[in-house]
Scaffold this motif. Structure first.
Motif, PDB file in Angstrom:
ATOM      1  N   THR A 117       0.800  -1.219   0.000  1.00 49.65           N
ATOM      2  CA  THR A 117       0.000   0.000   0.000  1.00 49.65           C
ATOM      3  C   THR A 117       0.842   1.283   0.000  1.00 49.65           C
ATOM      4  N   ASN A 118       2.125   1.152   0.278  1.00 51.42           N
ATOM      5  CA  ASN A 118       3.077   2.262   0.124  1.00 51.42           C
ATOM      6  C   ASN A 118       4.486   1.684   0.098  1.00 51.42           C
ATOM      7  N   GLY A 119       5.486   2.548   0.074  1.00 49.57           N
ATOM      8  CA  GLY A 119       6.864   2.081  -0.032  1.00 49.57           C
ATOM      9  C   GLY A 119       7.576   1.921   1.303  1.00 49.57           C
ATOM     10  N   THR A 120       6.933   2.306   2.377  1.00 50.02           N
ATOM     11  CA  THR A 120       7.536   2.204   3.703  1.00 50.02           C
ATOM     12  C   THR A 120       7.250   0.831   4.321  1.00 50.02           C
ATOM     13  N   LEU A 121       6.021   0.355   4.153  1.00 47.29           N
ATOM     14  CA  LEU A 121       5.647  -0.930   4.754  1.00 47.29           C
ATOM     15  C   LEU A 121       6.426  -2.137   4.201  1.00 47.29           C
ATOM     16  N   TYR A 159      22.053   9.385   3.773  1.00 47.89           N
ATOM     17  CA  TYR A 159      21.701  10.218   2.617  1.00 47.89           C
ATOM     18  C   TYR A 159      20.538   9.567   1.869  1.00 47.89           C
ATOM     19  N   SER A 160      19.335   9.739   2.438  1.00 46.22           N
ATOM     20  CA  SER A 160      18.136   9.122   1.882  1.00 46.22           C
ATOM     21  C   SER A 160      16.927   9.829   2.456  1.00 46.22           C
ATOM     22  N   PHE A 161      15.758   9.346   2.051  1.00 47.81           N
ATOM     23  CA  PHE A 161      14.508   9.814   2.632  1.00 47.81           C
ATOM     24  C   PHE A 161      14.335   9.139   4.006  1.00 47.81           C
ATOM     25  N   VAL A 162      13.769   9.860   4.968  1.00 47.40           N
ATOM     26  CA  VAL A 162      13.693   9.357   6.354  1.00 47.40           C
ATOM     27  C   VAL A 162      13.090   7.966   6.503  1.00 47.40           C
ATOM     28  N   ALA A 163      12.219   7.569   5.581  1.00 53.98           N
ATOM     29  CA  ALA A 163      11.540   6.263   5.725  1.00 53.98           C
ATOM     30  C   ALA A 163      12.536   5.117   5.839  1.00 53.98           C
ATOM     31  N   THR A 164      13.695   5.240   5.188  1.00 56.58           N
ATOM     32  CA  THR A 164      14.691   4.169   5.225  1.00 56.58           C
ATOM     33  C   THR A 164      15.052   3.849   6.672  1.00 56.58           C
ATOM     34  N   THR A 165      15.425   4.864   7.433  1.00 54.36           N
ATOM     35  CA  THR A 165      15.858   4.644   8.820  1.00 54.36           C
ATOM     36  C   THR A 165      14.651   4.412   9.736  1.00 54.36           C
ATOM     37  N   PRO A 223      21.200  -0.677   2.154  1.00 53.26           N
ATOM     38  CA  PRO A 223      21.626   0.425   1.288  1.00 53.26           C
ATOM     39  C   PRO A 223      20.444   0.988   0.492  1.00 53.26           C
ATOM     40  N   VAL A 224      20.673   2.134  -0.117  1.00 52.08           N
ATOM     41  CA  VAL A 224      19.662   2.801  -0.960  1.00 52.08           C
ATOM     42  C   VAL A 224      20.320   3.101  -2.308  1.00 52.08           C
ATOM     43  N   HIS A 225      19.630   2.802  -3.400  1.00 54.16           N
ATOM     44  CA  HIS A 225      20.121   3.222  -4.726  1.00 54.16           C
ATOM     45  C   HIS A 225      19.675   4.666  -4.906  1.00 54.16           C
ATOM     46  N   TYR A 228      17.684  -3.902   0.029  1.00 49.98           N
ATOM     47  CA  TYR A 228      17.847  -2.637  -0.701  1.00 49.98           C
ATOM     48  C   TYR A 228      16.571  -1.817  -0.648  1.00 49.98           C
ATOM     49  N   ASP A 229      16.693  -0.576  -0.201  1.00 51.04           N
ATOM     50  CA  ASP A 229      15.619   0.387  -0.396  1.00 51.04           C
ATOM     51  C   ASP A 229      15.800   0.893  -1.828  1.00 51.04           C
ATOM     52  N   ALA A 230      14.999   0.315  -2.728  1.00 50.89           N
ATOM     53  CA  ALA A 230      15.118   0.631  -4.156  1.00 50.89           C
ATOM     54  C   ALA A 230      13.991   1.565  -4.601  1.00 50.89           C
ATOM     55  N   ALA A 231      13.535   2.399  -3.658  1.00 47.26           N
ATOM     56  CA  ALA A 231      12.415   3.311  -3.939  1.00 47.26           C
ATOM     57  C   ALA A 231      12.665   4.178  -5.173  1.00 47.26           C
ATOM     58  N   HIS A 232      13.945   4.458  -5.464  1.00 48.62           N
ATOM     59  CA  HIS A 232      14.263   5.330  -6.608  1.00 48.62           C
ATOM     60  C   HIS A 232      14.622   4.538  -7.862  1.00 48.62           C
ATOM     61  N   ALA A 233      14.698   3.209  -7.736  1.00 49.97           N
ATOM     62  CA  ALA A 233      15.370   2.430  -8.786  1.00 49.97           C
ATOM     63  C   ALA A 233      14.421   1.636  -9.675  1.00 49.97           C
ATOM     64  N   PHE A 263       5.765   3.420  -4.956  1.00 44.23           N
ATOM     65  CA  PHE A 263       4.966   3.923  -6.077  1.00 44.23           C
ATOM     66  C   PHE A 263       4.206   5.169  -5.650  1.00 44.23           C
ATOM     67  N   HIS A 264       4.846   5.970  -4.815  1.00 39.82           N
ATOM     68  CA  HIS A 264       4.225   7.220  -4.374  1.00 39.82           C
ATOM     69  C   HIS A 264       4.082   8.182  -5.561  1.00 39.82           C
ATOM     70  N   ALA A 265       3.122   9.082  -5.455  1.00 40.52           N
ATOM     71  CA  ALA A 265       2.815  10.038  -6.524  1.00 40.52           C
ATOM     72  C   ALA A 265       4.042  10.771  -7.067  1.00 40.52           C
ATOM     73  N   THR A 266       5.061  10.974  -6.228  1.00 40.48           N
ATOM     74  CA  THR A 266       6.235  11.741  -6.645  1.00 40.48           C
ATOM     75  C   THR A 266       7.267  10.893  -7.395  1.00 40.48           C
ATOM     76  N   LYS A 267       7.054   9.594  -7.475  1.00 40.79           N
ATOM     77  CA  LYS A 267       8.066   8.720  -8.058  1.00 40.79           C
ATOM     78  C   LYS A 267       7.856   8.526  -9.574  1.00 40.79           C
ATOM     79  N   VAL A 268       8.869   7.953 -10.226  1.00 37.97           N
ATOM     80  CA  VAL A 268       8.831   7.743 -11.682  1.00 37.97           C
ATOM     81  C   VAL A 268       7.571   6.978 -12.096  1.00 37.97           C
TER      82      VAL A 268
HETATM   83  C1  LIG Z   1       9.641   7.621  -1.232  1.00 38.93           C
HETATM   84  C2  LIG Z   1      10.651   6.850  -0.473  1.00 38.93           C
HETATM   85  C3  LIG Z   1      10.299   5.904   0.504  1.00 38.93           C
HETATM   86  C4  LIG Z   1       8.919   5.778   1.056  1.00 38.93           C
HETATM   87  O1  LIG Z   1       7.973   5.460   0.160  1.00 38.93           O
HETATM   88  P1  LIG Z   1       6.438   5.815   0.461  1.00 38.93           P
HETATM   89  O2  LIG Z   1       5.757   5.149  -0.687  1.00 38.93           O
HETATM   90  O3  LIG Z   1       6.315   7.298   0.433  1.00 38.93           O
HETATM   91  O4  LIG Z   1       6.082   5.218   1.772  1.00 38.93           O
HETATM   92  C5  LIG Z   1      11.292   5.146   1.084  1.00 38.93           C
HETATM   93  N1  LIG Z   1      12.583   5.320   0.765  1.00 38.93           N
HETATM   94  C6  LIG Z   1      12.969   6.217  -0.149  1.00 38.93           C
HETATM   95  C7  LIG Z   1      14.424   6.345  -0.473  1.00 38.93           C
HETATM   96  C8  LIG Z   1      12.024   7.041  -0.775  1.00 38.93           C
HETATM   97  O5  LIG Z   1      12.423   7.973  -1.648  1.00 38.93           O
END
Ligand SMILES: *Cc1c(COP(=O)(O)O)cnc(C)c1O
Length: 365
Positions: A55-59, A79-85, A125-127, A151-156, A177-182
């Protein structure tokens, strides 16, 4: 106003057609047919064996740590979005920050070993900006010390190295797959795994741990994607290649214009890598450029060109984490340097030539 991003939206009439199907079926969530279809289509598009929608990228981050029974300390990047930590914190795990490599912004593999203790159980790690980590080196370290890699591959999304998906690295990868992502499903996310048994276990965990009507196999959570957003995702997948191609054009225009600007640096494409052009970060050397990052950022804002300072402040600077020994700025000089000099320029599929020129007018002197 030129914003840093703009969501990829499906055609409204097509979406309405799918909504009608959902309404007719009265099956609106719990692994419905669009959910199943999108998992299959994503696995094929991303060239990965298994995908589980969330349902989101954090869970999926929180669930991956649960599924692999990660405890103690985990090595990660500030050096990432707070959700990683935050995902570590939600599992009662102590984050151990390791500095990044200036060439990529990713966790520096050469600095990981020094941070390993008897309590270390995994590396996360995060890409960052979709630039692939040195997955080979990271896996070698993980294998030597018996660590998991998530891997937090939220950007990849869609990123490949020599024809192989970067999402196949490590034990698991997670996507947002948040609204702000590719690629977006409004809110949404996914986990990528290598085998059917793991997919089954994750599918249980994202549905309270239910493995059948009366059996609960573990303390799962509710993080399933519903049919409405799965349908939206199916439509968006059909146009994401076009959107990435449009982003690539923007990146090419930015690079051509900025290459000769003293005090402004940026990343070029990496050899053998299929990029997704999710972000376009530039880094300002105040002395050479003649203006500070923050002054340029404010000047852009006044001209209604909205860049974003991703990732400033560093995660290690937030109150939850700054008391940790590894959060000491002396431990993280490269991450601080990047955080203090970065501006992500507007980057999305609807930027026109005029928009691009308006952005560049603010930076090129
Ligand atoms: C956007 C993002 C998330 C969180 O994803 P949500 O879908 O907003 O919960 C996690 N890690 C990184 C690096 C992100 O950019």
């Amino acid at each position: 106003m030129i914003t840093v991003t703009s969501p990829l939206l499906p055609d409204l009439d097509e979406f309405y057609g799918m909504l009608k199907e959902i309404w007719n079926s009265k099956y609106i969530t719990n692994n419905g047919s669009f959910h199943k279809q999108l998992e299959k289509e994503l696995a094929s598009y991303l060239k990965v064996p298994y995908v589980s929608l969330f349902t989101n990228g954090t869970l999926p981050l929180i669930t991956a740590l649960q599924a692999l029974r990660v405890t103690g300390e985990v090595i990660t990047t500030p050096y990432s979005f707070v959700a990683t930590t935050h995902a570590l914190w939600w599992n009662g795990i102590k984050p151990v920050f390791v500095d990044v490599d200036l060439k990529t912004g990713n966790l520096d593999p050469d600095k990981i070993e020094a941070a390993i203790t008897p309590k270390t159980t995994a590396i996360m790690p995060v890409h960052v900006y979709g630039k692939p980590c040195d997955t080979k080196k990271i896996q070698e370290i993980a294998d030597r010390y018996g660590l998991k890699v998530i891997y937090d591959a939220a950007h990849a999304f869609g990123v490949e190295v020599n024809g192989e998906s970067v999402l196949n690295a490590g034990d698991m990868s997670t996507l947002s797959f948040h609204a702000t992502k590719v690629y977006n499903t409004i809110e949404g996310g996914a986990m990528v795994m290598h085998d059917e048994k793991t997919k089954q276990r994750i599918d249980y965990l994202k549905n309270f741990g239910f493995a059948g009507e009366t059996t609960v196999v573990g303390p799962g959570i509710n993080s399933k994607m519903d049919e409405v957003r799965a349908a939206y995702g199916i439509l968006n997948l059909r146009q994401v290649d076009e959107s990435i191609a449009a982003r690539r054009e923007v990146a090419v225009a930015y690079r051509n214009a900025l290459r000769s600007v003293d005090g402004v640096s940026f990343f070029d494409d990496m050899p053998g890598v299929k990029h997704n052009y999710s972000y376009f970060p530039i880094f300002i050397d105040e002395r050479k450029y003649g203006m500070s990052r923050d002054d340029l950022y404010m000047k852009m804002r006044e001209a209604k060109v909205l860049g974003r300072r991703y990732f400033y402040p560093l995660i290690s600077e937030f109150s939850t984490y700054r008391g940790l020994e590894s959060a000491d700025p002396n431990n993280l000089p490269n991450a601080h340097k990047m955080a203090n000099t970065v501006i992500c320029l507007p980057m999305h599929h609807t930027l026109s030539k005029e928009d691009i020129n308006r952005v560049l007018d603010q930076i090129v002197k």
